[in-house]
Design a protein around this motif. Structure first.
Motif, PDB file in Angstrom:
ATOM      1  N   VAL A  43      -1.596  -4.033   1.655  1.00 50.93           N
ATOM      2  CA  VAL A  43      -0.919  -3.823   2.929  1.00 50.93           C
ATOM      3  C   VAL A  43      -0.084  -2.549   2.902  1.00 50.93           C
ATOM      4  O   VAL A  43      -0.129  -1.737   3.838  1.00 50.93           O
ATOM      5  CB  VAL A  43      -0.041  -5.046   3.270  1.00 50.93           C
ATOM      6  N   GLU A  44       0.679  -2.349   1.846  1.00 50.84           N
ATOM      7  CA  GLU A  44       1.533  -1.162   1.777  1.00 50.84           C
ATOM      8  C   GLU A  44       0.718   0.121   1.688  1.00 50.84           C
ATOM      9  O   GLU A  44       1.160   1.172   2.151  1.00 50.84           O
ATOM     10  CB  GLU A  44       2.494  -1.284   0.598  1.00 50.84           C
ATOM     11  N   ALA A  45      -0.479   0.037   1.123  1.00 52.79           N
ATOM     12  CA  ALA A  45      -1.329   1.224   1.017  1.00 52.79           C
ATOM     13  C   ALA A  45      -2.014   1.567   2.335  1.00 52.79           C
ATOM     14  O   ALA A  45      -2.239   2.752   2.630  1.00 52.79           O
ATOM     15  CB  ALA A  45      -2.382   1.020  -0.071  1.00 52.79           C
ATOM     16  N   GLY A  96       1.754 -11.947  10.241  1.00 55.61           N
ATOM     17  CA  GLY A  96       2.644 -10.824  10.003  1.00 55.61           C
ATOM     18  C   GLY A  96       1.932  -9.509   9.737  1.00 55.61           C
ATOM     19  O   GLY A  96       2.427  -8.446  10.123  1.00 55.61           O
ATOM     20  N   ARG A  97       0.789  -9.568   9.061  1.00 50.32           N
ATOM     21  CA  ARG A  97      -0.012  -8.370   8.808  1.00 50.32           C
ATOM     22  C   ARG A  97      -1.490  -8.767   8.847  1.00 50.32           C
ATOM     23  O   ARG A  97      -1.884  -9.790   8.288  1.00 50.32           O
ATOM     24  CB  ARG A  97       0.298  -7.749   7.437  1.00 50.32           C
ATOM     25  N   PHE A  98      -2.297  -7.933   9.506  1.00 49.51           N
ATOM     26  CA  PHE A  98      -3.739  -8.162   9.585  1.00 49.51           C
ATOM     27  C   PHE A  98      -4.391  -6.791   9.537  1.00 49.51           C
ATOM     28  O   PHE A  98      -4.327  -6.036  10.509  1.00 49.51           O
ATOM     29  CB  PHE A  98      -4.079  -8.905  10.879  1.00 49.51           C
ATOM     30  N   VAL A  99      -4.963  -6.447   8.403  1.00 53.10           N
ATOM     31  CA  VAL A  99      -5.484  -5.094   8.230  1.00 53.10           C
ATOM     32  C   VAL A  99      -6.832  -5.141   7.518  1.00 53.10           C
ATOM     33  O   VAL A  99      -6.981  -5.802   6.489  1.00 53.10           O
ATOM     34  CB  VAL A  99      -4.474  -4.208   7.454  1.00 53.10           C
ATOM     35  N   LEU A 100      -7.819  -4.486   8.119  1.00 47.27           N
ATOM     36  CA  LEU A 100      -9.156  -4.375   7.552  1.00 47.27           C
ATOM     37  C   LEU A 100      -9.486  -2.894   7.385  1.00 47.27           C
ATOM     38  O   LEU A 100      -9.126  -2.074   8.238  1.00 47.27           O
ATOM     39  CB  LEU A 100     -10.209  -5.025   8.448  1.00 47.27           C
ATOM     40  N   LEU A 101     -10.179  -2.573   6.307  1.00 47.89           N
ATOM     41  CA  LEU A 101     -10.590  -1.190   6.087  1.00 47.89           C
ATOM     42  C   LEU A 101     -11.654  -0.787   7.097  1.00 47.89           C
ATOM     43  O   LEU A 101     -12.345  -1.618   7.684  1.00 47.89           O
ATOM     44  CB  LEU A 101     -11.114  -1.015   4.665  1.00 47.89           C
ATOM     45  N   ASP A 102     -11.819   0.527   7.254  1.00 50.95           N
ATOM     46  CA  ASP A 102     -12.715   1.029   8.288  1.00 50.95           C
ATOM     47  C   ASP A 102     -14.180   0.755   8.003  1.00 50.95           C
ATOM     48  O   ASP A 102     -15.020   0.924   8.880  1.00 50.95           O
ATOM     49  CB  ASP A 102     -12.487   2.522   8.540  1.00 50.95           C
ATOM     50  N   ASN A 107     -17.005  -7.196  14.272  1.00 53.62           N
ATOM     51  CA  ASN A 107     -16.876  -8.643  14.364  1.00 53.62           C
ATOM     52  C   ASN A 107     -16.304  -9.270  13.104  1.00 53.62           C
ATOM     53  O   ASN A 107     -16.092 -10.480  13.055  1.00 53.62           O
ATOM     54  CB  ASN A 107     -18.237  -9.277  14.681  1.00 53.62           C
ATOM     55  N   GLY A 108     -16.031  -8.455  12.094  1.00 51.98           N
ATOM     56  CA  GLY A 108     -15.411  -8.971  10.884  1.00 51.98           C
ATOM     57  C   GLY A 108     -14.027  -9.526  11.136  1.00 51.98           C
ATOM     58  O   GLY A 108     -13.574 -10.439  10.430  1.00 51.98           O
ATOM     59  N   GLU A 109     -13.323  -8.998  12.140  1.00 50.16           N
ATOM     60  CA  GLU A 109     -11.968  -9.466  12.422  1.00 50.16           C
ATOM     61  C   GLU A 109     -11.954 -10.928  12.854  1.00 50.16           C
ATOM     62  O   GLU A 109     -11.210 -11.741  12.312  1.00 50.16           O
ATOM     63  CB  GLU A 109     -11.332  -8.590  13.502  1.00 50.16           C
TER      64      GLU A 109
END
Length: 264
Positions: A43-45, A96-102, A107-109
């Protein structure tokens, strides 16, 4: 921002995938992350905020054994935010955090979120709250560091929309990140994490406080000198009930917001 696309993050920079793009689910696995270490580092990255919340549950999205997404369900700053759910903060959480790489297809979310919700329901969680921040932010040089979003993925996952949260004034550091009200409170009260908050302000140009110096006075002097004020009109607020009985007790959804040029 294009509503026909979904937002992704890598190294705290936004990118976009075409909406509706299918995910090859056989290539992915959702796992519980038992410790903060791996989730925090990811998350921090990659998340635009560069910060990590008070996690209660963490889930990782792996592709061929490599972590490509993280969902962190956390304790909100104010438990009253969860009062809309029947069990309140005792049985509900914030996304609180929801992050997926590009590299993850659009539809992965929803696929990832659905599996995380199923796992939370098995743990007795009844409700999930999420906020979408629609207002762009820029560095002091004018470079856009956060383009904003209205929560398109939450809408796609059939969330109940309940309007904007309370307006507030942000204090932006030179790189465009927010020096939060919670960080300021930690400095004033010298609560856990206050030293990191002081380091943030010193890095932005504040004079390092002397040993034993009154930190309330120090913060009052330096905060307006090294941050920029930006009025924020409130995040968009979304709700999910994880059981039918909870869903029936939620208030009705308001019309979903659509993106506007100024983020409002």
């Amino acid at each position: 921002m294009l509503t026909s696309c979904v937002q992704r993050w890598s190294a705290r920079r936004a990118s976009y995938r075409p909406a509706g793009e299918p995910i090859q689910t056989r290539e992915y696995e959702v796992v519980v992350l038992s410790r903060d270490t791996e989730a925090r580092a990811f998350v921090e990255a990659h998340h635009y905020s560069g910060s990590y919340p008070a996690a209660r549950w963490r889930f990782g999205l792996h592709r061929n054994g490599v972590l490509v997404g993280v969902a962190v369900f956390s304790q909100p700053v104010n438990d009253k935010a969860l009062a809309v759910f029947p069990g309140g903060a005792a049985s509900s959480v914030e996304l609180g955090r929801f992050v997926l790489l590009d590299e993850v297809p659009a539809n992965g979310e929803t696929w990832f979120l659905a599996r995380a919700f199923t796992a939370l329901a098995r743990e007795g969680v009844e409700g999930v709250l999420a906020f979408a921040d629609p207002e762009p932010r820029a560095s002091s040089s004018g470079a856009v560091v956060f383009p904003g979003h209205v929560g398109t993925i939450y809408q796609a996952h059939n969330a109940v929309y309940r309007g904007r949260a309370t307006p507030r004034t942000l204090h932006l550091l030179p790189d465009g990140t927010v020096f939060s009200a919670r960080a300021a409170q930690k400095v004033r009260a010298q609560e856990q994490g206050w030293r990191y908050a002081v380091v943030q302000l010193v890095g932005a140009g504040a004079q390092k406080p002397a040993p034993g110096e009154d930190l309330r006075g120090w913060l009052r002097e330096w905060l307006p000198l090294v941050t920029r004020r930006q009025r924020h009109h409130g995040n968009h607020r979304y709700l999910w009930g994880l059981r039918p009985a909870v869903r029936r007790r939620l208030p009705p959804s308001l019309p979903y917001p659509k993106w506007e040029a100024d983020g409002r």
